[in-house]
Design a protein around this motif. Structure first.
Motif, short mmCIF file in Angstrom:
data_model
loop_
_atom_site.label_atom_id
_atom_site.label_comp_id
_atom_site.label_asym_id
_atom_site.label_seq_id
_atom_site.Cartn_x
_atom_site.Cartn_y
_atom_site.Cartn_z
N PHE A 202 0.82 -1.22 0.00
CA PHE A 202 0.00 0.00 0.00
C PHE A 202 0.86 1.27 0.00
O PHE A 202 0.54 2.26 -0.62
CB PHE A 202 -0.94 0.03 1.21
CG PHE A 202 -2.19 -0.79 1.04
CD1 PHE A 202 -2.59 -1.25 -0.21
CD2 PHE A 202 -2.99 -1.09 2.14
CE1 PHE A 202 -3.75 -2.00 -0.36
CE2 PHE A 202 -4.15 -1.83 2.00
CZ PHE A 202 -4.53 -2.29 0.75
N ASN A 203 1.90 1.26 0.81
CA ASN A 203 2.78 2.43 0.89
C ASN A 203 4.16 1.96 1.33
O ASN A 203 4.54 2.08 2.49
CB ASN A 203 2.21 3.46 1.87
CG ASN A 203 2.99 4.76 1.82
OD1 ASN A 203 4.07 4.83 1.22
ND2 ASN A 203 2.45 5.78 2.45
N CYS A 206 7.22 4.60 2.78
CA CYS A 206 6.90 5.74 3.64
C CYS A 206 7.97 5.98 4.71
O CYS A 206 8.12 7.09 5.20
CB CYS A 206 5.53 5.57 4.28
SG CYS A 206 5.48 4.34 5.58
N LEU A 207 8.69 4.94 5.11
CA LEU A 207 9.66 5.14 6.20
C LEU A 207 11.09 5.28 5.66
O LEU A 207 11.61 4.42 5.05
CB LEU A 207 9.57 3.99 7.20
CG LEU A 207 8.26 3.90 7.94
CD1 LEU A 207 8.25 2.71 8.89
CD2 LEU A 207 7.98 5.16 8.74
N LYS B 247 -2.13 10.31 6.11
CA LYS B 247 -1.08 10.09 7.11
C LYS B 247 0.16 9.56 6.37
O LYS B 247 0.05 8.95 5.31
CB LYS B 247 -1.54 9.07 8.16
CG LYS B 247 -2.70 9.55 9.02
CD LYS B 247 -2.21 10.12 10.33
CE LYS B 247 -3.32 10.44 11.30
NZ LYS B 247 -4.15 11.62 10.97
N CYS B 249 2.19 7.06 6.43
CA CYS B 249 2.29 5.69 5.92
C CYS B 249 0.96 5.11 5.45
O CYS B 249 0.86 3.92 5.15
CB CYS B 249 2.92 4.79 6.97
SG CYS B 249 4.64 5.21 7.24
N SER B 250 -0.06 5.95 5.38
CA SER B 250 -1.34 5.48 4.83
C SER B 250 -1.18 5.21 3.34
O SER B 250 -0.31 5.80 2.70
CB SER B 250 -2.42 6.54 5.04
OG SER B 250 -2.71 6.67 6.41
N PRO B 251 -2.04 4.38 2.79
CA PRO B 251 -1.98 4.14 1.36
C PRO B 251 -2.16 5.45 0.59
O PRO B 251 -2.98 6.28 0.99
CB PRO B 251 -3.17 3.20 1.10
CG PRO B 251 -3.48 2.61 2.43
CD PRO B 251 -3.10 3.61 3.45
N GLN B 252 -1.42 5.62 -0.47
CA GLN B 252 -1.47 6.87 -1.23
C GLN B 252 -2.02 6.63 -2.63
O GLN B 252 -1.97 5.52 -3.14
CB GLN B 252 -0.05 7.47 -1.35
CG GLN B 252 0.71 7.63 -0.04
CD GLN B 252 0.13 8.69 0.88
OE1 GLN B 252 -0.48 9.65 0.42
NE2 GLN B 252 0.31 8.53 2.19
N ASN B 255 -3.68 3.56 -4.55
CA ASN B 255 -3.78 2.52 -3.52
C ASN B 255 -4.83 2.84 -2.46
O ASN B 255 -5.29 1.96 -1.75
CB ASN B 255 -2.43 2.33 -2.83
CG ASN B 255 -1.51 1.45 -3.64
OD1 ASN B 255 -1.97 0.65 -4.45
ND2 ASN B 255 -0.21 1.61 -3.44
N LYS B 258 -8.22 1.33 -3.36
CA LYS B 258 -8.05 -0.12 -3.26
C LYS B 258 -8.10 -0.55 -1.79
O LYS B 258 -8.76 -1.53 -1.43
CB LYS B 258 -6.68 -0.48 -3.87
CG LYS B 258 -6.66 -1.77 -4.63
CD LYS B 258 -5.47 -1.83 -5.58
CE LYS B 258 -4.28 -2.52 -4.93
NZ LYS B 258 -3.07 -2.46 -5.79
N ALA B 259 -7.38 0.23 -0.97
CA ALA B 259 -7.30 -0.10 0.44
C ALA B 259 -8.66 0.02 1.11
O ALA B 259 -9.10 -0.90 1.82
CB ALA B 259 -6.30 0.83 1.13
N TRP B 262 -10.85 -2.84 0.39
CA TRP B 262 -10.45 -4.04 1.14
C TRP B 262 -10.83 -3.91 2.62
O TRP B 262 -11.37 -4.84 3.21
CB TRP B 262 -8.93 -4.28 0.99
CG TRP B 262 -8.48 -5.50 1.74
CD1 TRP B 262 -8.90 -6.78 1.54
CD2 TRP B 262 -7.57 -5.54 2.84
NE1 TRP B 262 -8.30 -7.63 2.43
CE2 TRP B 262 -7.48 -6.89 3.25
CE3 TRP B 262 -6.82 -4.59 3.52
CZ2 TRP B 262 -6.67 -7.31 4.31
CZ3 TRP B 262 -6.01 -5.00 4.57
CH2 TRP B 262 -5.93 -6.34 4.96
N TRP B 263 -10.59 -2.75 3.19
CA TRP B 263 -10.92 -2.53 4.61
C TRP B 263 -12.41 -2.75 4.87
O TRP B 263 -12.79 -3.31 5.87
CB TRP B 263 -10.52 -1.11 5.03
CG TRP B 263 -9.04 -0.88 5.03
CD1 TRP B 263 -8.06 -1.82 5.08
CD2 TRP B 263 -8.36 0.39 4.94
NE1 TRP B 263 -6.82 -1.22 5.05
CE2 TRP B 263 -6.98 0.12 4.96
CE3 TRP B 263 -8.79 1.72 4.85
CZ2 TRP B 263 -6.02 1.13 4.90
CZ3 TRP B 263 -7.84 2.73 4.79
CH2 TRP B 263 -6.47 2.44 4.81
#
Lengths: 207, 469
Positions: A202-203, A206-207, B247, B249-252, B255, B258-259, B262-263
């Motif tokens: 998904f990402n 990011c880190l 956020k 690290c949230s899917p960008q 995505n 898509k996320a 799925w959620w």
């Protein structure tokens, strides 16, 4: 305590030892090992600090200080023993004090898995049986022979049928309670699984 | 046996194998580590000559031992310095992302991961800390593990575990004005008891839960473990998604859609089966405070401490211990109990919304004489946001000390401790004997708003008298 501590390894099916009783419900891991003792990068020095606050409060009258309980290795407890924090320092401290098995009415989840992971089998018995053992211990010493295979604990005049999760029992009897190597046997399945997870991509960066 | 709940779906998705002993091998999607429960795990890896299998799936921060007054290095406390130093070295050696002090993203691990968007629905999340259940607020399956299991996750990204049963806790109606998520979760634990959750995951649901913000939901899931449940979760919904949007690290981009799709599919199905269901009426919940030495020993602010004959036979022993330790008498009112120390912070209630609510109560007020009050933001981000909103000034003007982020007096591993038999009004999660650093210190758990009210009067007070004025 002066003898160097050796953690258990491999398979085992019997534990023989003297019992020590600790009466009380919901005895949490903060009581078993207060947080100030978690400032360490190994577990080596924890044995002497087990129940430190409770022992200081009772000024020598705590079960873990009584002369009569010296050399005990089977701990008898009541319900929800080990609730609270996930600190493995709690069973590590008990083990380094000399505890090799625990028999109680019930255990908190994380404490229970920590015990199994370091080689301390936890058995349950009904409230009445625990009471019987604790009353017996009020009068005299009790040495129990625990047979893991048969799930029994006995002495000359007492016998109990212990309960233990079948998965835990099998782990001790087979010696597979030290989980890392067993888990790593499935390394190809792990790699396959992680690549199938919808969220790993998904990402990614990011880190 | 449960079927088609979110828990079942996420568990099945992460199941790698049936282990010979009969337990399941479960993949951990996100592993969080901190300085207290990881050093021995890294040590064990070294002993076994093993490497971290998927370093990109582990994230570290430092929270338990950090001082909250002066965070300059080296720390005054040598042992604390040794612990942070060990974590720094382990993270470098094993190529693990570490959010250190001053990074802008350091803080309590259960505050930081959701802020960064690391916590996501459908994940399995493990951390060597029992309050990992917090992350269940997003519809992830999150639970605390011990150091040996931290070692296992580092080495294999999996653990051996038996599947939990699932109990739905259905909260009907809505919380009244002046009643918060903390009151609700204390009430739930009181109703079910501190051992009822053993062997269970708790699914919190119903109109009262849907109405909560994400941060309030985190408060609820955080304290699942205080009810004995290793894991607590809430089905994800629009609020979850909008909190997560953008956020770090949230899917960008593509995505994201898509996320979300799925959620949404993870939600407990309409015809799912629970092992147990417990229902309660949230509109009946009062501002709730603990009077004893377990988080289950709580009452409404206008109630009296129960007498032994009002207590279930199984809980009498610990009640007796509680009266003695706390110095309270059965039948005594909890309201007007004198307070010495007020603490706002922790992974339960150290987020920006908690600080906002407390600041609202404190605005134009001063804390009572002889009260020591301090506020410890849950993370550097929370602290920054609070300062931007001027909340720090409100706290300081009222007489509070404004501190740096960390776990602080929730468990007193740093120098923030109770002294002697002081009584604290605390927004944290545990009122165990000695928990806040003094072997005879006494903790009353309550919502941050109730802590703020207590700090003004110097005694246990009903926050509704302040906000409904």
């Amino acid at each position: 305590m002066s003898i160097k501590f050796k953690p258990p390894i491999g398979k085992f099916s019997r534990i023989n030892g003297k019992c020590i009783s600790l009466v009380g419900d919901d005895i949490d891991t903060d009581r078993i090992i207060p947080a100030r003792f978690l400032k360490c990068i190994d577990f080596d020095s924890l044995g002497k600090s087990v129940f430190d606050d409770d022992r200081k409060t009772l000024k020598g009258n705590h079960p873990f200080d009584l002369e009569i309980n010296k050399g005990s290795s089977i701990l008898i407890v009541n319900s929800n023993f080990g609730c609270g924090s996930s600190r493995e320092h709690a069973p590590q401290a008990l083990m380094r004090w000399g505890i090799k098995a625990i028999i109680g009415e019930s255990f908190a989840d994380i404490f229970y898995s920590n015990c199994i992971a370091i080689g301390i089998p936890c058995f349950t018995l009904p409230k009445e049986s625990i009471k019987k053992i604790q009353q017996y211990l009020d009068i005299k010493n009790l040495f129990l022979e625990i047979d893991l295979f048969k799930s029994t604990a006995k002495t000359e005049d007492l016998k109990f049928n212990l309960e233990i999760k079948e998965t835990s029992k099998k782990m001790f009897l087979s010696g597979e309670w030290d989980a890392t190597s067993t888990l790593l046997e499935n390394v190809s399945l792990i790699e396959k699984k992680i690549n199938e997870l919808p969220y790993v991509n998904f990402n990614k960066d990011c880190l | 046996m449960s079927k088609d709940t979110l828990f079942d779906k996420v568990w099945d998705l992460h199941k790698v194998a049936n282990l010979p002993g009969g337990s399941d091998q479960i993949l951990i999607g996100l592993h969080l580590i901190h300085e207290v429960t990881s050093p021995q795990a890294f040590g064990a890896l070294k002993d076994k000559n093993l490497k971290v299998k998927f370093p990109q799936r582990t994230v570290a921060t430092v929270d338990h031992i950090v001082p909250t007054d002066n965070q300059s290095r080296p720390f005054k406390d040598n042992l604390a310095e040794q612990m942070i130093d060990t974590l720094e070295k382990n993270c470098i050696e094993h190529k693990i992302k570490f959010f250190n002090i001053g990074s802008g993203n350091q803080g309590i691990v259960h505050v930081v991961a959701p802020e960064l968007g690391l916590t996501q629905p459908g994940m399995t999340i493990a951390c060597g800390d029992s309050h990992t259940s917090t992350h269940g607020a997003f519809g992830s399956i999150a639970f605390g593990i011990g150091t040996s299991q931290v070692r296992d996750v580092l080495a294999s990204q999996t653990i051996a575990m038996n599947k939990l049963k699932v109990r739905q806790i259905w909260c009907e109606n809505k919380l009244s004005n002046g009643i918060y998520a903390k009151d609700l979760v204390l009430h739930i634990i009181n109703q079910l008891g501190v051992k009822a959750g053993v062997g269970y995951a708790y699914e919190f649901a119903g109109p009262a839960i849907s109405a909560l913000s994400m941060e309030e939901r985190m408060t609820i899931c955080n304290m699942s473990i205080e009810g004995g449940a290793r894991c607590g979760y809430i089905n994800p919904d629009e609020k979850t998604f909008s909190y997560m949007k953008d956020k770090l690290c949230s899917p960008q981009n593509e995505n994201w859609e898509k996320a979300v799709k799925w959620w949404e599919s993870l939600e407990s199905s309409d015809n799912c089966i629970y092992d147990d269901v417990f229902k309660l009426d949230a509109s009946k919940v009062e501002p709730t405070i603990t009077w004893g030495i377990t988080p289950g020993q709580s009452i409404g602010v206008n109630q009296k401490i129960p007498s032994l004959n009002e207590i279930h036979p199984n809980d009498k022993f610990i009640a007796g211990e509680a009266y003695e330790y706390m110095g309270f008498k059965p039948g005594q009112s909890i309201k007007n109990t004198p307070i010495d120390v007020c603490f706002i912070g922790s992974c339960t209630n150290g987020r920006i919304s908690d600080l906002r609510v407390a600041a609202q109560v404190l605005a134009h007020n001063k804390i009572a004489k002889n009260i020591k009050a301090f506020v410890v933001p849950g993370s550097e981000k929370v602290a920054k946001e609070a300062k931007e909103e001027g909340l720090d000034k409100i706290f300081v003007k009222a007489g509070y000390q404004w501190r740096e982020p960390g776990c602080s007096m929730c468990l007193a591993m740093n120098s923030d401790k109770l002294i002697g038999n002081q009584v604290s009004a605390s927004s944290s999660n545990r009122n165990f004997k000695g928990r806040q650093g003094s072997p005879n210190g006494r903790t009353l758990l309550m919502s941050p708003a109730m802590v703020a009210a207590a700090s003004i009067t110097g005694k246990v007070s009903d926050v509704r008298d302040f906000i409904n004025k």
